[in-house]
Design a protein around this motif. Structure first.
Motif, PDB file in Angstrom:
ATOM      1  N   UNK A 288       0.849  -1.182   0.000  1.00 10.50           N
ATOM      2  CA  UNK A 288       0.000   0.000   0.000  1.00 10.50           C
ATOM      3  C   UNK A 288       0.887   1.236   0.000  1.00 10.50           C
ATOM      4  N   UNK A 289       0.288   2.367  -0.340  1.00 11.77           N
ATOM      5  CA  UNK A 289       1.015   3.623  -0.438  1.00 11.77           C
ATOM      6  C   UNK A 289       1.437   4.098   0.950  1.00 11.77           C
ATOM      7  N   UNK A 290       2.670   4.568   1.044  1.00 11.31           N
ATOM      8  CA  UNK A 290       3.185   5.077   2.314  1.00 11.31           C
ATOM      9  C   UNK A 290       2.423   6.347   2.684  1.00 11.31           C
ATOM     10  N   UNK A 291       1.940   6.393   3.917  1.00  7.76           N
ATOM     11  CA  UNK A 291       1.159   7.550   4.363  1.00  7.76           C
ATOM     12  C   UNK A 291       2.041   8.731   4.733  1.00  7.76           C
ATOM     13  N   UNK A 292       3.291   8.462   5.068  1.00 10.67           N
ATOM     14  CA  UNK A 292       4.166   9.537   5.507  1.00 10.67           C
ATOM     15  C   UNK A 292       4.595  10.427   4.338  1.00 10.67           C
ATOM     16  N   UNK A 293       4.903   9.814   3.198  1.00 10.97           N
ATOM     17  CA  UNK A 293       5.377  10.586   2.041  1.00 10.97           C
ATOM     18  C   UNK A 293       4.356  10.637   0.913  1.00 10.97           C
ATOM     19  N   UNK A 294       3.173  10.091   1.136  1.00  9.78           N
ATOM     20  CA  UNK A 294       2.085  10.048   0.137  1.00  9.78           C
ATOM     21  C   UNK A 294       2.497   9.322  -1.140  1.00  9.78           C
ATOM     22  N   UNK A 295       3.387   8.339  -1.032  1.00  9.86           N
ATOM     23  CA  UNK A 295       3.773   7.509  -2.168  1.00  9.86           C
ATOM     24  C   UNK A 295       4.881   8.074  -3.030  1.00  9.86           C
ATOM     25  N   UNK A 296       5.459   9.204  -2.643  1.00 14.06           N
ATOM     26  CA  UNK A 296       6.527   9.789  -3.464  1.00 14.06           C
ATOM     27  C   UNK A 296       7.898   9.240  -3.109  1.00 14.06           C
ATOM     28  N   UNK A 297       8.078   8.777  -1.884  1.00 16.82           N
ATOM     29  CA  UNK A 297       9.380   8.267  -1.463  1.00 16.82           C
ATOM     30  C   UNK A 297      10.270   9.345  -0.880  1.00 16.82           C
ATOM     31  N   UNK A 298       9.844  10.604  -0.960  1.00 14.80           N
ATOM     32  CA  UNK A 298      10.637  11.714  -0.427  1.00 14.80           C
ATOM     33  C   UNK A 298       9.750  12.628   0.396  1.00 14.80           C
TER      34      UNK A 298
END
Length: 101
Positions: A7-17
């Protein structure tokens, strides 16, 4: 409906940065390691047996085997007036495993 494995990372909203923290490790998200996605994990309890050596309110460190507990009890026996008790216990820790398809 089955849950997705990633699932998409909630901390970076899926951007990775994380652009507000670009001065730290070039803004790479520590939560997803810069990938933008996170994997589902399962948590299981791993049980193990330990032995507690106690006497007169003094608890000695937990021993991993019964023979080690008996050796400890024999070595501290002369310091106590009451008999030493060896009590078996069961402790657990959590093991996390990433779910793979």
């Amino acid at each position: 409906m089955a849950k997705p494995l990633t699932y998409e990372c909630r901390k970076c909203c899926g951007t990775g940065k994380i652009f507000g923290c670009a001065h730290i490790k070039a803004g790479i998200c520590f939560s997803c390691n810069g990938t933008g996605t996170k994997h589902r994990k399962t948590r299981t309890k791993v049980f193990r047996d330990v032995w507690l050596v106690t006497s007169e309110g003094v608890d000695y460190p937990l021993q991993n085997s019964e023979s080690a507990a008996i050796d400890l009890a024999e070595s501290v026996e002369c310091m106590h007036l009451e008999p030493i008790k060896i009590i078996p216990k069961q402790v657990y820790s959590y093991k996390f495993v990433r779910v793979v398809a």
